[in-house]
Design an enzyme around this catalytic site. Sequence first.
Site, PDB file in Angstrom:
ATOM      1  N   GLY A   1      52.317  40.332  79.871  1.00 37.03           N
ATOM      2  CA  GLY A   1      51.334  39.530  80.856  1.00 37.03           C
ATOM      3  C   GLY A   1      51.962  38.173  80.651  1.00 37.03           C
TER       4      GLY A   1
ATOM      5  NE  ARG B   1      42.727  34.689  69.769  1.00 39.65           N
ATOM      6  CZ  ARG B   1      43.898  34.989  69.576  1.00 39.65           C
ATOM      7  NH1 ARG B   1      44.609  34.973  70.686  1.00 39.65           N
ATOM      8  NH2 ARG B   1      44.348  35.309  68.352  1.00 39.65           N
TER       9      ARG B   1
ATOM     10  CG  HIS C   1      45.586  44.718  77.440  1.00 35.23           C
ATOM     11  ND1 HIS C   1      44.211  44.348  77.115  1.00 35.23           N
ATOM     12  CD2 HIS C   1      46.314  44.139  76.705  1.00 35.23           C
ATOM     13  CE1 HIS C   1      44.643  43.363  75.965  1.00 35.23           C
ATOM     14  NE2 HIS C   1      45.955  43.286  75.947  1.00 35.23           N
TER      15      HIS C   1
END
Length: 285
Positions: A148, A192, A38
Site C-alpha cells: 500500500g 491501528r 489489504h
Amino acid sequence: MQIATTRDVLRNAVTALRQQGGGRIALVPTMGALHEGHLTLVRRARAAADHVVVSIFVNPRQFGPNEDLDAYPRQLATDAALLEAEGVALLWAPTVEEMYPQGFLTNISVAGVSEGLCGAARPGHFDGVATVVCKLFNQVRPDMAFFGEKDFQQLAVIRTMARDLDLAQPQVNNIIGVPTVREADGLAMSSRNRYLSPAQREQAAALPRAMQAAIAAIEGGAPVAKALAELEADIIAAGFASVDYAVLADSASLAPLEALGDGPARLLVAARIGGTRLIDNMAVG
Ligand code: PAF
C-alpha cells in the site's frame, strides 16, 4: 486455500503453484488484522498474477521497545476466511521462531530513504521492515509484490533494498504500490484505526481534511512552511495530541522540499491522537 506455517511446507506449496496455470505468483506481505486496504491489494494481485500468496506475520523486529507489538491485533482465523473468500491460493503464516530461528544475526539497513520521517521517530523500524521483506521475497520468490502507498516511506525503502540487493524476482519494477484506501470521511484505512475511541475516530478525519487544505494552499502558491504550520495547527485544534512530522518531500528521494519543483512531490504526515500514531500521505502538484 493452503496455510503454511513452516518454510518446508511453504517451499513445497510454492513449487506446486508454479506448475499450475501460468505459474506467475504475486505476494502480498501483511501483518494481518486485514481491512479493505489489504483486500484491495489482494484483488490487484489476483488480477495481475495466476496465484496470490499472502503473508501474515507480526514482525517483532520492526516494533520499538515502547511500541504496540503486544497490543497489535492478531486474528488469524478471521483473516484466513477473508483471504479464502478472495481466492488467495496460499497463506504464509510463520511463527516468530520459524521466521527468526535461534542464532539469526542478520540485519538489513537501507540508508537515505529510511533515515528521516518515520525512520527518525521510530529508530530501527525500517531495518526490521527491510529484513523481513527481504526474507519474504527469498522465501516465496514472487514475480511481483504489492504494497500500500499508505506506507509511502516503507515502499521507498523496499524498492531501494530490492534494487540494491539485486533481488532478481521480483524485479524492482514489479514492486507495485497501490493507492491508499480511505474510509468515507477520508481517513486512511489502517489496522491501528481500531485503537481509536469513537470520539478519536471522529477527530481523526481532521487529518486528511487538513492535508487536502494544505495541498490546495501549496498548489495555489502559498509558502510551504506556512501551509504546513496551518496543517499542524488544524489537527491539534481538532484533538490530535502532537505532530511527529508534516513534510513536503520529493516523491522519490523523500528529501524535504521548501517549494514545489518540477518533479513529483508528496505531503507526508505522522501525528498522534491519544496513544495512537497515524500516518498519511498524498500527492502534491
Ligand atoms: O506494511 C506492513 O504490513 C509491514 O510493514 C510489512 C510490509 C508486511 C512487513 O512486516
